[in-house]
Motif scaffolding. Structure first.
Motif, mmCIF file in Angstrom:
data_model
loop_
_atom_site.group_PDB
_atom_site.id
_atom_site.type_symbol
_atom_site.label_atom_id
_atom_site.label_comp_id
_atom_site.label_asym_id
_atom_site.label_seq_id
_atom_site.Cartn_x
_atom_site.Cartn_y
_atom_site.Cartn_z
ATOM 1 N N ALA A 104 0.105 -4.590 8.772
ATOM 2 C CA ALA A 104 -0.288 -4.316 7.388
ATOM 3 C C ALA A 104 -1.718 -3.799 7.330
ATOM 4 N N ALA A 105 -2.600 -4.377 8.146
ATOM 5 C CA ALA A 105 -3.992 -3.936 8.164
ATOM 6 C C ALA A 105 -4.102 -2.517 8.712
ATOM 7 N N LEU A 106 -3.327 -2.193 9.742
ATOM 8 C CA LEU A 106 -3.350 -0.838 10.292
ATOM 9 C C LEU A 106 -2.796 0.165 9.283
ATOM 10 N N ASN A 107 -1.787 -0.236 8.529
ATOM 11 C CA ASN A 107 -1.237 0.645 7.494
ATOM 12 C C ASN A 107 -2.296 0.970 6.449
ATOM 13 N N ARG A 108 -3.011 -0.047 5.989
ATOM 14 C CA ARG A 108 -4.046 0.175 4.980
ATOM 15 C C ARG A 108 -5.167 1.049 5.537
ATOM 16 N N LEU A 109 -5.530 0.827 6.798
ATOM 17 C CA LEU A 109 -6.572 1.647 7.432
ATOM 18 C C LEU A 109 -6.138 3.108 7.485
ATOM 19 N N ALA A 110 -4.901 3.348 7.894
ATOM 20 C CA ALA A 110 -4.406 4.723 7.992
ATOM 21 C C ALA A 110 -4.322 5.376 6.620
ATOM 22 N N MET A 111 -3.863 4.642 5.616
ATOM 23 C CA MET A 111 -3.738 5.210 4.280
ATOM 24 C C MET A 111 -5.106 5.535 3.688
ATOM 25 N N GLU A 112 -6.098 4.700 3.956
ATOM 26 C CA GLU A 112 -7.456 5.003 3.496
ATOM 27 C C GLU A 112 -7.959 6.297 4.117
ATOM 28 N N GLY A 113 -7.644 6.501 5.391
ATOM 29 C CA GLY A 113 -8.051 7.741 6.036
ATOM 30 C C GLY A 113 -7.406 8.955 5.403
ATOM 31 N N LEU A 114 -6.123 8.846 5.100
ATOM 32 C CA LEU A 114 -5.429 9.964 4.451
ATOM 33 C C LEU A 114 -6.024 10.256 3.082
ATOM 34 N N ALA A 115 -6.383 9.200 2.357
ATOM 35 C CA ALA A 115 -6.971 9.393 1.027
ATOM 36 C C ALA A 115 -8.378 9.972 1.104
ATOM 37 N N ASP A 116 -9.050 9.764 2.225
ATOM 38 C CA ASP A 116 -10.422 10.234 2.399
ATOM 39 C C ASP A 116 -10.418 11.570 3.143
ATOM 40 N N GLY A 117 -9.816 12.565 2.539
ATOM 41 C CA GLY A 117 -9.828 13.899 3.127
ATOM 42 C C GLY A 117 -8.952 14.043 4.343
ATOM 43 N N GLN B 88 -8.350 12.053 6.812
ATOM 44 C CA GLN B 88 -8.986 11.600 8.047
ATOM 45 C C GLN B 88 -7.999 10.787 8.888
ATOM 46 N N ASN B 89 -8.080 10.958 10.202
ATOM 47 C CA ASN B 89 -7.232 10.200 11.124
ATOM 48 C C ASN B 89 -7.833 8.812 11.310
ATOM 49 N N ARG B 90 -7.140 7.797 10.818
ATOM 50 C CA ARG B 90 -7.567 6.415 11.019
ATOM 51 C C ARG B 90 -6.464 5.631 11.733
#
Length: 749
Positions: A424-437, A439-441
């Motif tokens: 769940a934490a990795l999902n949120r990290l990846a989604m934040e990256g997508l929302a921030d231009g 970005q690969n997170r």
């Protein structure tokens, strides 16, 4: 081949022995000199042809001089070391020698077997020889029973590892790194960042154990996959992620199911690799190289008993010293940062300033250490041949670390604390990256070379290149890059040489794709990475000879600043030389002369590596220093150019002459080699600068939170701020500080 087949008349060791005896050397001295030649890899040439190690083994062990050595002489350290080499080789047998030793010196055989590493090479014919000797010696019979237990344990662990590898045989190296990254974010990152839900479970590997195991598994994969699998395209990356990562992070009823089977298989494989590595380092290597313990057999089990607490304490204390040295150089970097007037200058965007300042301080730390201890200067040469400016390369890695810590690891740790579940934490990290231009997170990142150059070119901004220098950025990438395709070829071809660990060159190149692992770059010790990049992997660079000279020059300058007269790289006259060769550093003050043999190597971790260093480099250093001290003494008993250079009047009094082995590594610290004390360059440096107060543990806040560097002055944190020389500095006081190890008084055992 047996002894009877030895061509004694042409044996180089017999010829050397005869010449030494003719020159008036005693039998014992001649034997030791011949044996030292063998241990030093001499002779190296037969005419113009190089002599192989196997040929030297054959010549030495079948020589008449070896057959003539009485059994009791094999207890001497030099001969005992040579006997360990006998058990480490496989080509030549000398059963008559072993039979003789087994009758009156079976303990010598047992000690040599331990040191040989035969415990992990039991297919060797030397192991069969031991079984034959067991009938005549109870001690050797017991050793064979112990070796049998080790052999069974080793084979069981190898078998378990091979079963695990078979389950992941179809994964590509990139896919293996996907599962390694999932494991790291589940087990390693939370532990480092102190997430409450990630308390270390019983049997969970330490971070270092996991890294070493993953590194070994990556090497296995590179060696065994088809060469085509080492070329990585965007299409192949997409296909691998679609099968092995996306179903975990972005589950969908219409998509593929997560490969829980492979994730579980990877974790089990990693644990098997950790178990094998642990068996080798804590059991087999301990059996071979740790004199602080002994293995006692209880039926079919082995129990470890402490034999020499002081020896174990010394090894552990060397590790504590190394940790303190990391703190010392950090504080030196902090002082340099302030001295450069950078403490109040803005560095990047306001939200990144503290992280950028810390990165700059840590780059200064590593640069100072490389320059003062290892003689490194800018530029340095990458494996590609590109010239790299040292400080920008160091700063770039620190900035990469800061980026991954802030945008990946700390953000993930926060999400994990909130959700309590790594996926769940990795999902949120990846989604934040997508929302921030977009970005690969993801748990691992990749880009093509040109994109990566564009991303870091801003770190090369200077007055000459206000927009940054793409060529410099490319050279920096080369400096920190491991070419996985080239490594795979070397592994498949069994090419001799050292292979990079991914923390030493943490940008992994597959084809035109550059892969980075946030959990490596964000957590690794960048100082150690830089040192071993240059000194371990880059030992054959063209600059290394010049760097060793710089070490001598810079240490010599510190002695001069303390009032010593200094002679650098002095060559004795032929009649005084005694085959001494060039003498690295001679310092004189107060009728005391210190002759130094300087050695430059790299940072080691294992007892085996430390033992090899002791029995090769440091053993030779002791031999060399004995000759050099004698040559200096011969030159100073009469008026000479050296005496004038050192300010010594031969007519007035004879100075006290002392020898020191000064080594860049901390291993075997304060041990004697050839009768001379071995100390580290850093101890000498700290003693001359009288900076024991900087030898502190690293402050909190260097990793794992966003509080920035602890900028308290080191003296405010130190418990030992008094001078090493309360009565004032002199040569005798300096030698006393070195011999007592006073620099390390606050370091725990």
């Amino acid at each position: 081949m047996n002894v009877a087949e030895s061509p004694a008349a042409t044996n180089p060791y017999d010829r050397t022995f005869a010449r030494l005896c003719e020159d008036g050397n005693s039998y014992e001295d001649a034997v030791l000199r011949v044996t030292e030649d063998y241990l030093d890899g001499k002779p190296r040439l037969n005419g113009k042809r190089k002599i192989t190690k196997a040929e030297r083994d054959l010549a030495f062990w079948l020589s008449d001089v070896v057959q003539s050595i009485p059994a009791e002489h094999w207890r001497m350290a030099t001969l005992a070391l040579a006997l360990s080499h006998y058990f480490a080789q496989e080509r030549v047998a000398n059963p008559a020698l072993l039979a003789d030793l087994s009758r009156g010196a079976s303990d010598v055989i047992c000690h040599a077997v331990r040191r040989s590493g035969l415990v992990l090479q039991q297919h060797s014919p030397r192991r069969t020889e031991l079984d034959l000797l067991a009938a005549t010696s109870n001690e050797i019979a017991e050793l064979c029973r112990v070796l049998d237990i080790f052999d069974l344990a080793h084979r069981e662990r190898r078998s378990s590892l091979e079963i695990g590898k078979a389950m992941l045989a179809n994964l590509s190296p990139f896919e293996l790194l996907v599962y390694a990254s999932l494991y790291a974010f589940e087990h390693l990152v939370p532990h480092r960042f102190g997430v409450i839900s990630a308390q270390k479970a019983e049997g969970t590997p330490t971070e270092q154990e996991a890294w070493e195991a993953i590194n070994d598994l990556l090497h296995w994969k590179l060696e065994t996959v088809p060469e085509a699998a080492l070329r990585l395209s965007e299409t192949e990356i997409g296909a691998s992620l679609a099968e092995h990562l996306s179903p975990f992070l972005f589950p969908s009823p219409m998509g593929r199911s997560p490969r829980h089977d492979l994730r579980s298989a990877f974790e089990q494989l990693l644990l098997s690799q950790v178990e094998l590595n642990s068996f080798i380092s804590r059991s087999a290597d301990a059996f071979s190289y740790d004199d602080g313990i002994r293995f006692e057999r209880r039926g079919r089990q082995l129990e470890i008993e402490e034999a020499d607490p002081a020896a174990r304490c010394d090894w552990n204390r060397d590790g504590h010293k190394l940790n303190r040295l990391h703190g010392y150089w950090f504080f030196r970097g902090l002082e340099e940062f302030v001295a450069l007037g950078l403490a109040d200058k803005p560095m990047g965007r306001p939200e990144n300033q503290e992280a950028n300042r810390l990165a700059y301080i840590q780059a200064l730390r590593t640069q100072l250490r490389l320059m003062e201890v290892y003689g490194v200067d800018s530029p340095v040469t990458a494996e590609s041949g590109a010239k790299v400016a040292l400080f920008p390369a160091l700063l770039s890695l620190e900035l990469m670390s800061a980026h991954f810590q802030r945008d990946f690891l700390m953000a993930y740790a926060g999400h994990l604390a909130d959700s309590g579940h790594c996926i769940a934490a990795l999902n949120r990290l990846a989604m934040e990256g997508l929302a921030d231009g977009l970005q690969n997170r993801l748990p691992l990142t990749w880009s093509d070379r040109e994109t990566k150059i564009a991303n870091i070119v801003g770190w090369t901004v200077s007055a000459e290149f206000p927009q940054g220098n793409p060529r410099a950025a490319a050279a920096i990438l080369d400096f920190w890059t491991t070419d996985l395709h080239a490594m795979g070829k070397r592994l498949r071809d069994r090419t001799a040489g050292l292979q990079p660990e991914f923390c030493e060159r943490p940008i992994l190149k597959q084809g035109q794709t550059l892969i980075q692992l946030p959990w490596v770059v964000g957590l690794q010790n960048n100082s150690t990475a830089a040192i071993n990049n240059l000194r371990r992997l880059g030992a054959r660079r063209g600059e290394t000879g010049v760097e060793t000279r710089r070490i001598e020059e810079r240490v010599g300058l510190l002695f001069e600043q303390r009032g010593f007269r200094v002679a650098l790289n002095w060559h004795p006259r032929d009649e005084d030389a005694m085959n001494a060769g060039e003498i690295d550093l001679i310092c004189a003050r107060d009728d005391i002369v210190i002759v130094m043999e300087v050695k430059s190597t790299y940072l080691r971790r294992s007892q085996r590596d430390a033992w090899l260093h002791a029995t090769t480099t440091l053993r030779k250093a002791g031999q060399q220093l004995r000759k050099k001290v004698a040559a200096v003494r011969a030159a100073l008993v009469q008026p000479s150019e050296l005496g004038a250079l050192l300010g010594i009047d031969a007519a007035s009094s004879e100075p006290a002459i002392h020898g020191l082995i000064v080594d860049t590594s901390i291993e075997c610290d304060h041990q004697q080699f050839g009768g001379y004390l071995k100390v580290s360059v850093e101890e000498v440096l700290i003693a001359l600068r009288d900076e024991r107060h900087l030898l502190r543990d690293l402050p909190d806040g260097l990793a794992g939170d966003d509080s920035g560097p602890n900028t308290a002055r080191p003296a405010e944190q130190a418990s030992t701020t008094s001078s090493l020389y309360p009565e004032g500095f002199d040569a005798a006081g300096f030698l006393s500080v070195i011999r007592r190890g006073a620099v390390w008084d606050d370091v725990p055992d």
